[in-house]
Write a protein that holds these residues in place. Structure first.
Motif, mmCIF file in Angstrom:
data_model
loop_
_atom_site.group_PDB
_atom_site.id
_atom_site.type_symbol
_atom_site.label_atom_id
_atom_site.label_comp_id
_atom_site.label_asym_id
_atom_site.label_seq_id
_atom_site.Cartn_x
_atom_site.Cartn_y
_atom_site.Cartn_z
ATOM 1 N N SER A 254 -12.712 24.099 -28.807
ATOM 2 C CA SER A 254 -12.590 25.394 -29.472
ATOM 3 C C SER A 254 -11.168 25.902 -29.275
ATOM 4 O O SER A 254 -10.422 25.372 -28.436
ATOM 5 N N PRO A 255 -10.754 26.928 -30.032
ATOM 6 C CA PRO A 255 -9.439 27.520 -29.779
ATOM 7 C C PRO A 255 -9.281 28.014 -28.343
ATOM 8 O O PRO A 255 -8.211 27.863 -27.748
ATOM 9 N N LEU A 256 -10.330 28.597 -27.772
ATOM 10 C CA LEU A 256 -10.262 29.005 -26.368
ATOM 11 C C LEU A 256 -10.068 27.796 -25.473
ATOM 12 O O LEU A 256 -9.305 27.857 -24.491
ATOM 13 N N GLY A 257 -10.731 26.694 -25.791
ATOM 14 C CA GLY A 257 -10.535 25.472 -25.016
ATOM 15 C C GLY A 257 -9.088 25.007 -25.055
ATOM 16 O O GLY A 257 -8.538 24.563 -24.043
ATOM 17 N N GLY A 258 -8.447 25.130 -26.225
ATOM 18 C CA GLY A 258 -7.041 24.771 -26.316
ATOM 19 C C GLY A 258 -6.166 25.659 -25.459
ATOM 20 O O GLY A 258 -5.197 25.197 -24.852
ATOM 21 N N VAL A 259 -6.507 26.953 -25.396
ATOM 22 C CA VAL A 259 -5.757 27.877 -24.550
ATOM 23 C C VAL A 259 -5.903 27.487 -23.081
ATOM 24 O O VAL A 259 -4.904 27.429 -22.340
#
Length: 220
Positions: A65-70
Motif C-alpha cells: 500500500s502507499p503507507l507500506g511504501g512510506v
C-alpha cells in the motif's frame, strides 16, 4: 435535455465539458481515495512485529500500500538513526499526500468557474432581451424575447447544477485526504517509536520473489 442545451446557446458547451470532467474526477477519486487501500489499519503494528522477528520483506511492504511504501522508506534508513528515519518517512509521506490531492485543484476550479459561466449566460441573454426591447418593433418580437430570457435562465441553472456537486465533492475529498493523512501519521509514529526503543538487530528480506512477510530474513 437537448432542448435545454439548445436553449442555453453556445455557453452550454463549456458547461457540458466541465460537467463531464467533474464526473470523471469524482469517480476516479472515489475509487482511489479509499482509506483501506492507502493506509490499512494494523499495518504499523504488523511491521513492528516483523521487525522484532527480523522478517521484514521491504519489497512486499512497498507493494502492499502507499503507507507500506512510506514505512519501507523509513526502514531502509533505520540504521542511520532516529532523525533519518523521520526525515525519510516525511519525504515519502509528502509524495503520497501529493498523489492523494491529485485532480482536486481542477475539481475546485470547476466548482468556482461554472457559476460564473452561468452568470455570463445570464448577462448575454439579458443583453439580447434589451436589444430586442429597444428595437423599433421589439414588442412584437416575442420569440426573440423568450429566447433571450430562456438562455439567461438555462445557463444559470446549468452552471449551478454543475457547481454545487463539484463543490460538495471537493470539500469531501479534502476531508478524506486529511483523515487518511492522520491515519498514516499515527501508524508511522508507531513504527518510529518502536524503532527508537528497539535494541535488536534489524534484518531485511529484499527478495522480490515470494512476497510473504514471514519469509526468512536476510540482513543487509
Amino acid at each position: 435535455m437537448m432542448d435545454a442545451l439548445i436553449a442555453g446557446g453556445w455557453l452550454m458547451i463549456p458547461l457540458l465539458g466541465c460537467s463531464l470532467l467533474a464526473t470523471v474526477i469524482i469517480i476516479e477519486r472515489l475509487w482511489t481515495l479509499r482509506a483501506k487501500r492507502i493506509a490499512p489499519y494494523g499495518l504499523g503494528q504488523e511491521v513492528c512485529s516483523l521487525v522484532a522477528r527480523g522478517q521484514v520483506n521491504l519489497y512486499w511492504l512497498e507493494g502492499h500500500s502507499p503507507l507500506g511504501g512510506v514505512l519501507a522508506a523509513g526502514l531502509r534508513n533505520a540504521r542511520l538513526g532516529h532523525e533519518q528515519v523521520r526525515a525519510r518517512l516525511q519525504e515519502a509521506a509528502t509524495a503520497v499526500i501529493h498523489d492523494m490531492e491529485r485532480f482536486l485543484s481542477p475539481l475546485g476550479t470547476i466548482a468556482a468557474i461554472t457559476p460564473l459561466i452561468g452568470l455570463l449566460g445570464t448577462v448575454v441573454g439579458m443583453i439580447e432581451v434589451f436589444a430586442v426591447i429597444v428595437s423599433a418593433d421589439g414588442v412584437g418580437r416575442t420569440a426573440e424575447l423568450a429566447g433571450g430570457i430562456s438562455r439567461a435562465l438555462v445557463t444559470t441553472a446549468a452552471g449551478l447544477t454543475v457547481a454545487i456537486p463539484a463543490l460538495m465533492f471537493h470539500r469531501y475529498f479534502q476531508r478524506r485526504v486529511e483523515e487518511i493523512t492522520v491515519r498514516m501519521e499515527e501508524q508511522a509514529s508507531q513504527v518510529v517509536e518502536f524503532l527508537a526503543h528497539y535494541r535488536g538487530e534489524i534484518g531485511f528480506n529484499d527478495q522480490r520473489e515470494g512476497e510473504r512477510p514471514g519469509a526468512e530474513a536476510r540482513p543487509t
